[in-house]
Design an enzyme around this catalytic site. Structure first.
Site, PDB file in Angstrom:
ATOM      1  N   ALA A  66       0.233   9.051   9.881  1.00 56.01           N
ATOM      2  CA  ALA A  66       1.348   9.892  10.322  1.00 56.01           C
ATOM      3  C   ALA A  66       0.881  11.340  10.405  1.00 56.01           C
ATOM      4  O   ALA A  66      -0.122  11.723   9.822  1.00 56.01           O
ATOM      5  CB  ALA A  66       2.514   9.764   9.357  1.00 56.01           C
ATOM      6  N   GLU A 115       0.931   0.126   8.979  1.00 55.25           N
ATOM      7  CA  GLU A 115       2.312  -0.353   8.891  1.00 55.25           C
ATOM      8  C   GLU A 115       2.845  -0.755  10.263  1.00 55.25           C
ATOM      9  O   GLU A 115       3.584  -1.743  10.390  1.00 55.25           O
ATOM     10  CB  GLU A 115       3.189   0.733   8.260  1.00 55.25           C
ATOM     11  CG  GLU A 115       2.876   0.950   6.783  1.00 55.25           C
ATOM     12  CD  GLU A 115       3.636   2.113   6.183  1.00 55.25           C
ATOM     13  OE1 GLU A 115       4.427   1.883   5.255  1.00 55.25           O
ATOM     14  OE2 GLU A 115       3.446   3.260   6.647  1.00 55.25           O
TER      15      GLU A 115
END
Length: 260
Positions: A66, A115
């Site tokens: 991220a 993820e």
């Protein structure tokens, strides 16, 4: 919708989605997550789409995590909302999509990138891929389903080790422990993902969607997966595709499924 951070192309009933931030190793920022949410909704609601191939731009990374700079000053409530919104709109939306998502992992799949891959229904990795959840090195834990999906895929002990040590693993190791379905040379990655999707799109789309829902139910403690399977099994009998499949079998020909 015009996308700034992803590329998309619908070709022969397969939606190709590429996270296109190569200079940032395809890191997930707010804008990219919003665009992913939109494209997932598009895939879910458009009848002609039979599957989605998800990958990252370039050869270095699928998604290397991220964009930390966007949330470095978040407080408790902002952190919760960040996780909740991403889970619902992107990661859970992929996992629950009736169209199969195949992740073509080309390089680093770290943090939110792993993820994202784990939310997909099938994962193919190139030999040079490295996978991991390094969030504890930042004083965080995985916040987009990583603690749950990794445990489901590889078991509690291995998930505990990967998450608490923050170690990366090779693609070969990922295949050995069930984190990815298959490992191929980088040059064969997209072709192998396409091959899998080409098989799936020949099958009955409503039956594929029912199968995804029933399999997901096996991991939901709030529902009886066997009952979900029975319901989905019964629903298939009420489709034109079921009649076409049976007739094609009896007539010794290939079925032509239309998704109705």
């Amino acid at each position: 919708m015009t996308y700034q951070n992803i590329l998309s192309e619908l070709r022969e009933n397969i939606l190709y989605v590429t996270i296109n931030r190569e200079a940032k190793l395809n890191a997930l920022n707010k804008a990219t997550l919003a665009e992913l949410a939109a494209i997932i909704n598009y895939a879910t609601t458009h009848h002609e789409i039979r599957g989605v191939l998800l990958t990252g731009a370039g050869e270095k990374a699928f998604v290397a995590g991220a964009d930390i700079s966007e949330f470095q000053n978040y407080n408790l409530e902002e952190g919760k909302e960040l996780g909740r919104t991403g889970q619902q709109n992107v990661f859970d939306a992929i996992a629950n999509c009736p169209k199969p998502f195949v992740a073509a992992i080309n390089g680093f799949a770290l943090g939110g990138g792993l993820e994202l891959a784990m939310a997909c229904h099938i994962r193919i990795a190139s030999e040079n891929s490295r996978l991991g959840l390094p969030e504890v090195t930042l004083g965080l834990i995985p916040g987009y389903g990583g603690t749950q999906r990794l445990t489901q895929l590889i078991g509690k002990g291995r998930a505990m080790e990967m998450i608490t040590t923050a170690d990366m693993i090779t693609a070969e190791k990922a295949a050995q422990i069930g984190l990815v379905n298959e490992v191929v040379p980088p040059s064969a990655l997209i072709a192998r993902a396409e091959e899998i999707l080409a098989k799936i799109k020949q099958r009955a789309p409503l039956a594929v969607a029912s199968a995804i829902n029933a399999i997901n139910a096996s991991l939901n403690p709030e529902v009886n997966g066997f009952n979900v399977e029975i319901d989905e099994f019964g629903k298939c009998f009420d489709t034109a595709d079921f009649k076409e499949g049976v007739n094609a079998f009896l007539e010794k020909r290939k079925p032509i499924f239309k998704g109705n």
